[in-house]
Enzyme design. Structure first.
Site, PDB file in Angstrom:
ATOM      1  N   GLN A 158       0.808  -1.264   0.078  1.00 15.24           N
ATOM      2  CA  GLN A 158       0.039  -0.042   0.023  1.00 15.24           C
ATOM      3  C   GLN A 158       0.824   1.186   0.063  1.00 15.24           C
ATOM      4  OE1 GLN A 158      -3.391  -0.303   2.498  1.00 15.24           O
ATOM      5  NE2 GLN A 158      -3.970   1.976   2.252  1.00 15.24           N
ATOM      6  N   ASP A 159       1.530   1.603   0.973  1.00 13.54           N
ATOM      7  CA  ASP A 159       2.416   2.740   1.101  1.00 13.54           C
ATOM      8  C   ASP A 159       3.695   2.284   2.173  1.00 13.54           C
ATOM      9  OD1 ASP A 159       1.095   2.855   3.398  1.00 13.54           O
ATOM     10  OD2 ASP A 159       0.588   5.119   3.388  1.00 13.54           O
TER      11      ASP A 159
END
Length: 316
Positions: A158-159
């Protein structure tokens, strides 16, 4: 390109009909021209001086047909904004982020687009006002560790981790010497459930996986320290999606591991061309325990089936 010059025939007259100027009018025009010549200052012969610029009142209003014609005649409108300087060159982009040349064909078409220019400008602005992770030279570290032609498996995150010293450009990976995060501990547990003879990892750096053809790619490439998801609005996901799409088109029979709803929505490879594996996210908060994820064995089975070497899931 300009068209042919307009006809000399006055508008509305049929072909063959000539416009006759009355003799009195012609004489009047001739007398006016003679008077104007006599009034001109001495030495003002043909070509001796430029015609005077019409006053502001005499110039056509901007936006009218007359103004458009005047702009065409002069070549440009002096009040028009300067041209767009354009996209950064590949050399400038690659130098700024230390991007591997092997990814040029997949990245260069995307960074030339207007949204990518805005994305990079916003990223640079954030770097001036906040602590951004990972370091600039690591944002595209995944390009240096896995060449497109070597990719076998794609794992979508995701991040980046938002803690100090954790993120270094690879999804789920942390630098050596940094405690192994809970999500990564669950990933290691799932690997050892399938391959129990592998030694327990002493660190969480996954660079060895990347060098063996595992592309570890977050959908958002940067984050503000301490604020997860803070750089999602920048638009990294669009860039990553485009790169993955081009990779899918040029590299057949990849294995995609999509863990959690975010990864499954962000990336949609064609299951007819690739092996697509889905499972819950490795976070301890996920409803289904990730330790039971069979993806690592399934990926290797598919690679062997399609004539390629399996991935060594050990961590050096």
């Amino acid at each position: 390109m300009e068209g042919p010059p307009p006809s000399k025939r006055p508008c509305g007259l049929p072909p063959g009909v000539r416009l006759v100027v009355p003799a009195a009018a012609a004489a009047s025009a001739s007398n006016a021209a003679t008077a104007a010549a006599a009034a001109a200052p001495a030495g003002a012969g043909a070509g001796a001086s430029k015609p005077a610029r019409p006053s502001a009142a005499a110039r056509p209003a901007k936006g009218t047909p007359a103004a458009s014609a005047a702009t065409t005649a002069t070549g440009a409108d002096a009040s028009a904004p300067p041209p767009d300087p354009g996209a950064p060159t590949w050399d400038a982009f690659a130098a700024e982020f230390d991007v591997a040349p092997s990814w040029r064909a997949l990245l260069e078409p995307e960074i030339a687009k207007p949204y990518a220019r805005l994305l990079l400008a916003e990223y640079r602005g954030r770097c001036l006002t906040e602590e951004v992770l990972p370091a600039r030279e690591d944002v595209f570290a995944w390009t240096r560790l896995t060449a497109p032609e070597d990719v076998k498996v794609v794992i979508i995150g995701q991040d980046p981790y938002h803690g100090p010293g954790q993120a270094h450009g690879l999804a789920f990976s942390v630098r050596r010497g940094v405690p192994i995060p809970p999500s990564l501990a669950n990933i290691f547990a799932a690997v050892r459930a399938t391959y129990p003879t592998l030694p327990a990892p002493a660190h969480g750096c996954l660079e060895a996986w990347a060098r063996r053809g595992v592309l570890l790619l977050n959908t958002t490439l940067t984050v503000r320290r301490g604020v997860p998801g803070s750089h999602a609005p920048l638009g990294w996901a669009r860039l990553v999606r485009a790169v993955v799409q081009r990779l899918c088109e040029t590299r057949p029979k990849l294995v995609f591991m999509l863990w959690g709803a975010h990864a499954q929505k962000a990336c949609a490879p064609d299951p007819r061309r690739h092996k697509v594996l889905t499972f819950s996210h490795p976070s301890p908060l996920a409803r289904t325990p990730f330790r039971t994820c069979p993806h690592f064995g399934e990926a290797n089975a598919y690679l062997v089936q399609t004539g390629r070497a399996p991935v060594d899931w050990s961590v050096d």
